[in-house]
Enzyme design. Structure first.
Site, PDB file in Angstrom:
ATOM      1  N   ASN A  39       0.743   9.710 -38.375  1.00 47.03           N
ATOM      2  CA  ASN A  39       0.620   8.256 -38.477  1.00 47.03           C
ATOM      3  C   ASN A  39      -0.036   7.936 -39.820  1.00 47.03           C
ATOM      4  O   ASN A  39      -1.244   8.097 -39.978  1.00 47.03           O
ATOM      5  CB  ASN A  39      -0.212   7.723 -37.305  1.00 47.03           C
ATOM      6  CG  ASN A  39      -0.361   6.213 -37.341  1.00 47.03           C
ATOM      7  OD1 ASN A  39       0.262   5.525 -38.144  1.00 47.03           O
ATOM      8  ND2 ASN A  39      -1.187   5.686 -36.458  1.00 47.03           N
ATOM      9  N   SER A  97      -8.872  12.643 -34.872  1.00 41.24           N
ATOM     10  CA  SER A  97      -9.491  13.559 -35.840  1.00 41.24           C
ATOM     11  C   SER A  97      -8.981  14.995 -35.713  1.00 41.24           C
ATOM     12  O   SER A  97      -9.745  15.960 -35.769  1.00 41.24           O
ATOM     13  CB  SER A  97     -11.020  13.505 -35.735  1.00 41.24           C
ATOM     14  OG  SER A  97     -11.488  12.196 -36.033  1.00 41.24           O
ATOM     15  N   LYS A 103      -0.456   5.132 -41.126  1.00 42.59           N
ATOM     16  CA  LYS A 103      -1.193   3.866 -41.049  1.00 42.59           C
ATOM     17  C   LYS A 103      -0.893   3.013 -42.288  1.00 42.59           C
ATOM     18  O   LYS A 103       0.223   3.053 -42.808  1.00 42.59           O
ATOM     19  CB  LYS A 103      -2.689   4.128 -40.821  1.00 42.59           C
ATOM     20  CG  LYS A 103      -2.943   5.015 -39.589  1.00 42.59           C
ATOM     21  CD  LYS A 103      -4.374   5.064 -39.161  1.00 42.59           C
ATOM     22  CE  LYS A 103      -4.518   5.958 -37.927  1.00 42.59           C
ATOM     23  NZ  LYS A 103      -5.911   5.974 -37.418  1.00 42.59           N
ATOM     24  N   GLU A 152      -5.639   0.731 -32.679  1.00 44.21           N
ATOM     25  CA  GLU A 152      -5.871  -0.278 -33.720  1.00 44.21           C
ATOM     26  C   GLU A 152      -5.079  -1.557 -33.424  1.00 44.21           C
ATOM     27  O   GLU A 152      -5.537  -2.664 -33.722  1.00 44.21           O
ATOM     28  CB  GLU A 152      -5.539   0.309 -35.089  1.00 44.21           C
ATOM     29  CG  GLU A 152      -6.600   1.307 -35.535  1.00 44.21           C
ATOM     30  CD  GLU A 152      -6.076   2.454 -36.371  1.00 44.21           C
ATOM     31  OE1 GLU A 152      -4.992   2.325 -36.975  1.00 44.21           O
ATOM     32  OE2 GLU A 152      -6.762   3.493 -36.424  1.00 44.21           O
ATOM     33  N   GLU A 205      -5.325   9.185 -27.124  1.00 48.25           N
ATOM     34  CA  GLU A 205      -6.203   9.107 -28.280  1.00 48.25           C
ATOM     35  C   GLU A 205      -7.525   8.444 -27.886  1.00 48.25           C
ATOM     36  O   GLU A 205      -7.596   7.216 -27.801  1.00 48.25           O
ATOM     37  CB  GLU A 205      -5.554   8.291 -29.401  1.00 48.25           C
ATOM     38  CG  GLU A 205      -4.294   8.904 -29.973  1.00 48.25           C
ATOM     39  CD  GLU A 205      -3.965   8.297 -31.330  1.00 48.25           C
ATOM     40  OE1 GLU A 205      -4.002   9.030 -32.319  1.00 48.25           O
ATOM     41  OE2 GLU A 205      -3.700   7.088 -31.394  1.00 48.25           O
ATOM     42  N   GLY A 222     -10.540   8.729 -36.541  1.00 51.61           N
ATOM     43  CA  GLY A 222     -11.078   8.464 -37.869  1.00 51.61           C
ATOM     44  C   GLY A 222     -12.582   8.595 -37.984  1.00 51.61           C
ATOM     45  O   GLY A 222     -13.172   8.247 -39.007  1.00 51.61           O
ATOM     46  N   HIS A 226      -1.053   1.616 -30.142  1.00 51.49           N
ATOM     47  CA  HIS A 226      -2.139   2.324 -30.828  1.00 51.49           C
ATOM     48  C   HIS A 226      -3.434   1.531 -30.690  1.00 51.49           C
ATOM     49  O   HIS A 226      -3.430   0.302 -30.650  1.00 51.49           O
ATOM     50  CB  HIS A 226      -1.786   2.529 -32.305  1.00 51.49           C
ATOM     51  CG  HIS A 226      -2.700   3.480 -33.000  1.00 51.49           C
ATOM     52  ND1 HIS A 226      -3.940   3.101 -33.481  1.00 51.49           N
ATOM     53  CD2 HIS A 226      -2.588   4.808 -33.271  1.00 51.49           C
ATOM     54  CE1 HIS A 226      -4.531   4.158 -34.024  1.00 51.49           C
ATOM     55  NE2 HIS A 226      -3.735   5.202 -33.910  1.00 51.49           N
TER      56      HIS A 226
END
Length: 248
Positions: free
Chosen positions: A11, A211, A13, A97, A165, A171, A95
């Site tokens: 991904n 991560s 991003k 985010e 996730e 991150g 996702h």
């Protein structure tokens, strides 16, 4: 354990430009990649065409989001039909985010999943708990509820990859331990067995994100119910090749 083809998604991003993405594309095109691993790169929508035309055909491309209808007055959105028109076969939906930065609800994500599948896109459907949810002991409750809404909108599980996730590991440099990842994946598979079917539970790929690096990928990949990865920052680096080749 059912034989499930290992799946590694990158991904990207909102990162990169043609020069830098061209570099990682060149690295992937010339790398020796495990031939039994399915690889898909999630490119920013403006670079979908570039990624698809530049990447070797053995590597798939995914959009990072799409809307729930085919066309219309939805400024700034893209549709599965547009994604398909670029020769792209996958989309990442739900996702964290999108959920937590942009406020997408379970209901909207479910509608997107349904429309993407109806449009013949493969879906990487993301689920995962926040740190306060894990600390409160509600991880299972949260991921089961998210999975329920996805499941209600899936007719063909053959085109769905489920990505677990944990939000606290995305991150942050914190990674779920292999045991933590395996525990949630195993429980998710049991939930699917109880609420969908044995066949889907045995065949659906549940991948881990949060991560993932070249240093930790092999131990994670060795877990029975971890069928691959959704990789963020490391997918923009040469170590992505090591992650793709994590399962020997």
């Amino acid at each position: 354990m059912a034989q499930r083809r290992f799946f590694v998604g990158g991904n990207w991003k909102m990162n990169g430009n043609k020069e830098s993405l061209g570099g990682i594309i060149s690295t992937l095109n010339t790398a020796s990649l495990h031939d039994q691993t399915e690889v898909v790169c999630g490119a920013p929508s403006i670079y979908l065409d570039f990624a698809r035309s530049s990447l070797d055909p053995r590597i798939g491309v995914a959009a990072q989001n799409c809307y729930r209808v085919a066309k219309g007055a939805f400024t700034g959105e893209i549709s599965p039909a547009m994604i398909k028109d670029c020769g792209v076969d996958w989309v990442i939906l739900g996702h964290s985010e999108r959920r937590h930065v942009f406020g997408e609800s379970d209901e909207l994500i479910g509608q997107k999943v349904a429309h993407a599948l109806e449009s013949d896109l493969g879906v990487i459907a993301c689920i995962g708990e926040k740190l306060e949810e894990r600390e409160a002991g509600t991880t299972e409750e949260v991921v089961y509820a998210q999975t329920q809404v996805i499941a209600e909108n899936v007719k063909d599980w053959g085109k769905v990859v489920l990505a677990y996730e944990p939000v606290w590991a995305i991150g942050t440099g914190k990674t779920a331990t292999p045991e933590q990842a395996q525990e949630v994946h195993e429980k998710l598979r049991a939930w699917i067995r109880a609420n969908v079917s044995d066949d889907v539970a045995n065949s659906v790929r549940i991948i881990y994100g949060g991560s993932v690096t070249g240093a930790n990928c092999r131990e994670l990949a060795s877990q029975d119910d971890v069928d691959g990865f959704l990789v963020g920052g490391a997918s923009l680096k040469p170590e992505f090749v090591d992650i793709i080749n994590a399962r020997k």
